[in-house]
Scaffold this active site. Structure first.
Site, PDB file in Angstrom:
ATOM      1  N   TYR A  25       0.850  -1.200   0.000  1.00 16.66           N
ATOM      2  CA  TYR A  25       0.000   0.000   0.000  1.00 16.66           C
ATOM      3  C   TYR A  25       0.886   1.250   0.000  1.00 16.66           C
ATOM      4  O   TYR A  25       0.592   2.237  -0.689  1.00 16.66           O
ATOM      5  CB  TYR A  25      -0.930  -0.024   1.225  1.00 16.66           C
ATOM      6  CG  TYR A  25      -1.581   1.310   1.504  1.00 16.66           C
ATOM      7  CD1 TYR A  25      -2.527   1.846   0.636  1.00 16.66           C
ATOM      8  CD2 TYR A  25      -1.232   2.056   2.636  1.00 16.66           C
ATOM      9  CE1 TYR A  25      -3.097   3.091   0.882  1.00 16.66           C
ATOM     10  CE2 TYR A  25      -1.796   3.287   2.893  1.00 16.66           C
ATOM     11  CZ  TYR A  25      -2.726   3.801   2.010  1.00 16.66           C
ATOM     12  OH  TYR A  25      -3.280   5.039   2.252  1.00 16.66           O
ATOM     13  N   SER A 107      -2.774  13.352   8.137  1.00 12.89           N
ATOM     14  CA  SER A 107      -3.757  13.205   7.050  1.00 12.89           C
ATOM     15  C   SER A 107      -5.167  13.065   7.607  1.00 12.89           C
ATOM     16  O   SER A 107      -5.357  12.485   8.680  1.00 12.89           O
ATOM     17  CB  SER A 107      -3.405  11.945   6.248  1.00 12.89           C
ATOM     18  OG  SER A 107      -4.492  11.533   5.460  1.00 12.89           O
ATOM     19  N   GLN A 128      -3.922  17.931   7.122  1.00 10.17           N
ATOM     20  CA  GLN A 128      -4.248  17.890   5.682  1.00 10.17           C
ATOM     21  C   GLN A 128      -5.683  17.458   5.465  1.00 10.17           C
ATOM     22  O   GLN A 128      -6.170  16.546   6.133  1.00 10.17           O
ATOM     23  CB  GLN A 128      -3.284  16.908   4.989  1.00 10.17           C
ATOM     24  CG  GLN A 128      -3.587  16.631   3.525  1.00 10.17           C
ATOM     25  CD  GLN A 128      -4.521  15.458   3.317  1.00 10.17           C
ATOM     26  OE1 GLN A 128      -4.541  14.533   4.116  1.00 10.17           O
ATOM     27  NE2 GLN A 128      -5.311  15.499   2.243  1.00 10.17           N
ATOM     28  N   TYR A 130      -8.981  17.036   2.223  1.00 10.83           N
ATOM     29  CA  TYR A 130      -9.425  17.059   0.826  1.00 10.83           C
ATOM     30  C   TYR A 130     -10.719  17.854   0.754  1.00 10.83           C
ATOM     31  O   TYR A 130     -11.379  18.071   1.773  1.00 10.83           O
ATOM     32  CB  TYR A 130      -9.700  15.629   0.350  1.00 10.83           C
ATOM     33  CG  TYR A 130      -8.493  14.734   0.311  1.00 10.83           C
ATOM     34  CD1 TYR A 130      -7.575  14.822  -0.722  1.00 10.83           C
ATOM     35  CD2 TYR A 130      -8.279  13.767   1.303  1.00 10.83           C
ATOM     36  CE1 TYR A 130      -6.463  13.994  -0.772  1.00 10.83           C
ATOM     37  CE2 TYR A 130      -7.170  12.933   1.257  1.00 10.83           C
ATOM     38  CZ  TYR A 130      -6.266  13.051   0.220  1.00 10.83           C
ATOM     39  OH  TYR A 130      -5.174  12.234   0.176  1.00 10.83           O
ATOM     40  N   THR A 156      -5.204  19.231  -0.131  1.00 16.54           N
ATOM     41  CA  THR A 156      -4.656  18.435  -1.230  1.00 16.54           C
ATOM     42  C   THR A 156      -5.573  18.545  -2.439  1.00 16.54           C
ATOM     43  O   THR A 156      -6.784  18.328  -2.337  1.00 16.54           O
ATOM     44  CB  THR A 156      -4.482  16.971  -0.787  1.00 16.54           C
ATOM     45  OG1 THR A 156      -3.546  16.958   0.289  1.00 16.54           O
ATOM     46  CG2 THR A 156      -3.960  16.101  -1.918  1.00 16.54           C
ATOM     47  N   ARG A 165      -4.517   2.076  -7.668  1.00 17.73           N
ATOM     48  CA  ARG A 165      -3.267   1.424  -7.230  1.00 17.73           C
ATOM     49  C   ARG A 165      -3.537  -0.064  -7.221  1.00 17.73           C
ATOM     50  O   ARG A 165      -4.219  -0.574  -6.326  1.00 17.73           O
ATOM     51  CB  ARG A 165      -2.854   1.916  -5.853  1.00 17.73           C
ATOM     52  CG  ARG A 165      -2.588   3.428  -5.806  1.00 17.73           C
ATOM     53  CD  ARG A 165      -3.484   4.115  -4.826  1.00 17.73           C
ATOM     54  NE  ARG A 165      -3.525   5.560  -5.013  1.00 17.73           N
ATOM     55  CZ  ARG A 165      -3.805   6.405  -4.033  1.00 17.73           C
ATOM     56  NH1 ARG A 165      -4.022   5.960  -2.815  1.00 17.73           N
ATOM     57  NH2 ARG A 165      -3.881   7.685  -4.288  1.00 17.73           N
ATOM     58  N   LYS A 252      -1.444  21.465  -1.845  1.00 19.17           N
ATOM     59  CA  LYS A 252      -0.573  20.334  -2.210  1.00 19.17           C
ATOM     60  C   LYS A 252      -1.081  19.630  -3.460  1.00 19.17           C
ATOM     61  O   LYS A 252      -2.279  19.387  -3.589  1.00 19.17           O
ATOM     62  CB  LYS A 252      -0.533  19.347  -1.049  1.00 19.17           C
ATOM     63  CG  LYS A 252       0.202  18.050  -1.346  1.00 19.17           C
ATOM     64  CD  LYS A 252       0.385  17.237  -0.082  1.00 19.17           C
ATOM     65  CE  LYS A 252       1.121  15.949  -0.315  1.00 19.17           C
ATOM     66  NZ  LYS A 252       0.271  14.901  -0.855  1.00 19.17           N
ATOM     67  N   HIS A 276       1.741  13.179  -5.793  1.00 20.81           N
ATOM     68  CA  HIS A 276       1.179  12.256  -4.806  1.00 20.81           C
ATOM     69  C   HIS A 276       2.022  10.966  -4.746  1.00 20.81           C
ATOM     70  O   HIS A 276       1.513   9.867  -4.552  1.00 20.81           O
ATOM     71  CB  HIS A 276      -0.278  11.928  -5.178  1.00 20.81           C
ATOM     72  CG  HIS A 276      -1.200  11.803  -3.997  1.00 20.81           C
ATOM     73  ND1 HIS A 276      -2.072  12.776  -3.606  1.00 20.81           N
ATOM     74  CD2 HIS A 276      -1.399  10.789  -3.108  1.00 20.81           C
ATOM     75  CE1 HIS A 276      -2.772  12.377  -2.554  1.00 20.81           C
ATOM     76  NE2 HIS A 276      -2.368  11.178  -2.227  1.00 20.81           N
ATOM     77  N   ARG A 279       1.005   8.135  -7.146  1.00 18.90           N
ATOM     78  CA  ARG A 279      -0.175   7.338  -6.790  1.00 18.90           C
ATOM     79  C   ARG A 279      -1.443   7.823  -7.482  1.00 18.90           C
ATOM     80  O   ARG A 279      -2.500   7.233  -7.313  1.00 18.90           O
ATOM     81  CB  ARG A 279      -0.389   7.402  -5.271  1.00 18.90           C
ATOM     82  CG  ARG A 279       0.794   6.895  -4.499  1.00 18.90           C
ATOM     83  CD  ARG A 279       0.739   7.326  -3.042  1.00 18.90           C
ATOM     84  NE  ARG A 279      -0.252   6.618  -2.256  1.00 18.90           N
ATOM     85  CZ  ARG A 279      -0.127   5.389  -1.796  1.00 18.90           C
ATOM     86  NH1 ARG A 279       0.975   4.709  -2.079  1.00 18.90           N
ATOM     87  NH2 ARG A 279      -1.073   4.838  -1.073  1.00 18.90           N
TER      88      ARG A 279
HETATM   89  C1  LIG Z   1       0.711   5.267   1.763  1.00 16.79           C
HETATM   90  C2  LIG Z   1       0.551   6.705   1.370  1.00 16.79           C
HETATM   91  C3  LIG Z   1      -0.567   7.391   1.765  1.00 16.79           C
HETATM   92  C4  LIG Z   1      -0.733   8.736   1.404  1.00 16.79           C
HETATM   93  N1  LIG Z   1      -1.820   9.427   1.865  1.00 16.79           N
HETATM   94  C5  LIG Z   1      -1.937  10.750   1.578  1.00 16.79           C
HETATM   95  C6  LIG Z   1      -2.994  11.513   2.142  1.00 16.79           C
HETATM   96  O1  LIG Z   1      -3.812  11.006   2.898  1.00 16.79           O
HETATM   97  N2  LIG Z   1      -3.058  12.826   1.792  1.00 16.79           N
HETATM   98  C7  LIG Z   1      -2.163  13.427   0.959  1.00 16.79           C
HETATM   99  O2  LIG Z   1      -2.267  14.616   0.676  1.00 16.79           O
HETATM  100  N3  LIG Z   1      -1.140  12.716   0.445  1.00 16.79           N
HETATM  101  C8  LIG Z   1      -0.998  11.408   0.737  1.00 16.79           C
HETATM  102  N4  LIG Z   1       0.052  10.698   0.244  1.00 16.79           N
HETATM  103  C9  LIG Z   1       1.056  11.385  -0.607  1.00 16.79           C
HETATM  104  C10 LIG Z   1       2.198  11.940   0.237  1.00 16.79           C
HETATM  105  O3  LIG Z   1       1.779  12.987   1.066  1.00 16.79           O
HETATM  106  C11 LIG Z   1       3.331  12.464  -0.649  1.00 16.79           C
HETATM  107  O4  LIG Z   1       2.802  13.374  -1.585  1.00 16.79           O
HETATM  108  C12 LIG Z   1       4.088  11.371  -1.400  1.00 16.79           C
HETATM  109  O5  LIG Z   1       4.152  10.195  -0.629  1.00 16.79           O
HETATM  110  C13 LIG Z   1       5.485  11.865  -1.721  1.00 16.79           C
HETATM  111  O6  LIG Z   1       6.211  10.918  -2.413  1.00 16.79           O
HETATM  112  P1  LIG Z   1       7.204   9.883  -1.685  1.00 16.79           P
HETATM  113  O7  LIG Z   1       6.346   8.824  -1.099  1.00 16.79           O
HETATM  114  O8  LIG Z   1       8.056   9.397  -2.803  1.00 16.79           O
HETATM  115  O9  LIG Z   1       7.967  10.635  -0.632  1.00 16.79           O
HETATM  116  C14 LIG Z   1       0.235   9.369   0.601  1.00 16.79           C
HETATM  117  C15 LIG Z   1       1.384   8.660   0.216  1.00 16.79           C
HETATM  118  C16 LIG Z   1       1.543   7.340   0.602  1.00 16.79           C
HETATM  119  C17 LIG Z   1       2.797   6.618   0.185  1.00 16.79           C
END
Ligand SMILES: Cc1cc2nc3c(=O)[nH]c(=O)nc-3n(C[C@H](O)[C@H](O)[C@H](O)COP(=O)(O)O)c2cc1C
Length: 378
Positions: A25, A107, A128, A130, A156, A165, A252, A276, A279
């Protein structure tokens, strides 16, 4: 146990400590994971300019985020479900960040609620959210963040619809994790994790209790996202949030210069250049490849933070060289948390701090302000 020297060592340890569905995940991205891979590949392809015979006996990594001092240009970004990587994961992350002098962003999709984290920590954290169809819920979250004295609100922008995913449905990920015939082996082979998380107190979305109905598997999360996240959201809605939140606002998920200008016009105090973590829109550019262009478009009118592929202090130096004021981590935090809880997160931050310091020294740089394109070979 081999020594932990890098984020990759923490990732290897995390893989051994938590069930595959949880590891994947964090580790995975949307569709074919092209953008996920580009984030790291494009950072890796950058080359430093080595400089010698510069007095680097005094190096400071200290800087400011939105006027507040930080010990280094790094924050822990928002990650949903961090509390499934380690019991009380969000609390441990917030504590480690505070002890290391960097911000932690909680989050909306966390396991521990805003109130849980507030009650268990001393330092203000960022929150954070949405844009939801139910603006009443947005307002409620804003009020809760204000009551918890959160020091910034991060909105975000890049999740009006959820990127697919594919690892998650393939692994049968459910929230809360359910003990089924399929998952039993994975859970049984991770007894430490199971004791803390599977049979622990917090196992579902702490902030959404009362808003996410009935059975809550990942299919419900996808459905919940589809029914609750607002696909019609636009810049006027961002202005609405701006008018409701009196404090610092961070937007963001900006990956385009035109959107960066809109974010400034909507009243952002800072933006995060982000895809993100690969993702959402697979096939989008790596974050690092659009950073300089966005910094140019913003032209100093707000702060610019960067995320996407940061796995080392060297990556932080590269992002700052291209004009970012600071960086965020997602996966690096989760690997560290899964590997060793609060101590793991502290270790990750200290590894990155040391890597950044050495990289600055060997590029002849003694302060964060002095990082710039001249430390890179063009
Ligand atoms: C498992 C996971 C959950 C995430 N959940 C959120 C979230 O709830 N809100 C959000 O704005 N970004 C979320 N993100 C994105 C991260 O804030 C961030 O933008 C991203 O992980 C940066 O890339 P990196 O994982 O290579 O450091 C999530 C990322 C991951 C890996």
């Amino acid at each position: 146990m081999p020594p932990i020297l890098s984020i990759d060592d923490l990732r290897t340890l995390a893989k051994r400590r938590i069930p595959r569905a949880i590891f994947d995940y964090a580790d995975g991205g949307a569709y074919e994971e092209l953008t996920l891979r580009r984030n790291s590949a494009d950072l890796d392809a950058m080359t430093f300019r080595q400089r010698v015979m510069v007095d680097v006996s005094h190096i400071s990594l200290a800087t400011k985020f939105l006027g507040s001092p930080v010990s280094m240009p790094l924050a822990i970004g928002p990650t949903g479900l961090a509390g499934l990587f380690h019991a009380d994961g969000e609390i441990l992350g917030a504590r480690a960040a505070a002890a290391c002098g960097i911000p932690f962003c909680l989050s909306t999709m966390s396991i521990c609620s805003i109130e849980d984290v507030r009650a268990a920590t001393q330092q203000p954290f960022w929150f954070q959210q949405y844009l939801m169809r139910d603006r009443g819920f947005n307002q409620e979250l804003i009020d809760r963040a204000a009551a918890a004295q959160c020091s910034a609100l991060m909105l975000t922008l890049d999740l009006q619809v959820l990127g697919e995913r594919r690892r998650d449905p393939r692994n049968g990920l459910t929230i809360p994790p359910r003990l089924t015939l399929r998952s039993a082996f994975g859970f049984a082979s991770r007894p430490g994790w199971a004791a803390g998380v599977l049979f622990g107190k917090h196992r579902t979305f702490g902030n959404l209790v009362g808003h996410i109905g009935g059975a809550s598997g990942i299919s419900t999360l996808a459905e919940w996202t589809q029914t609750q996240f607002d696909p019609s959201a636009n810049w006027r809605d961002v202005e609405w949030v701006r008018s409701r939140w009196p404090g610092q606002l961070i937007l963001k998920g900006v990956l385009d210069a035109e959107d960066a200008r809109c974010a400034v016009a909507a009243g952002a105090d800072a933006i995060v250049v982000s895809n993100h973590g690969g993702r959402q829109l697979d096939g989008a550019p790596s974050s690092i490849s659009v950073l300089a262009e966005i910094v140019g478009a913003v032209a100093g009118r707000c702060e610019v933070y960067f995320d996407g592929g940061i796995r080392s202090g060297q990556d932080i130096a590269k992002a700052l060289a291209l004009g970012a004021n600071g960086t965020l981590i997602g996966k690096s935090f989760l690997y560290a948390l899964a590997a060793a809880g609060e101590a793991g997160v502290t270790k990750a931050i200290e590894i990155m701090r040391s890597e950044l310091r050495v990289t600055m020294a060997l590029t002849g740089t003694t302060s964060i302000d002095a990082l710039g394109p001249h430390i890179l070979r063009q």
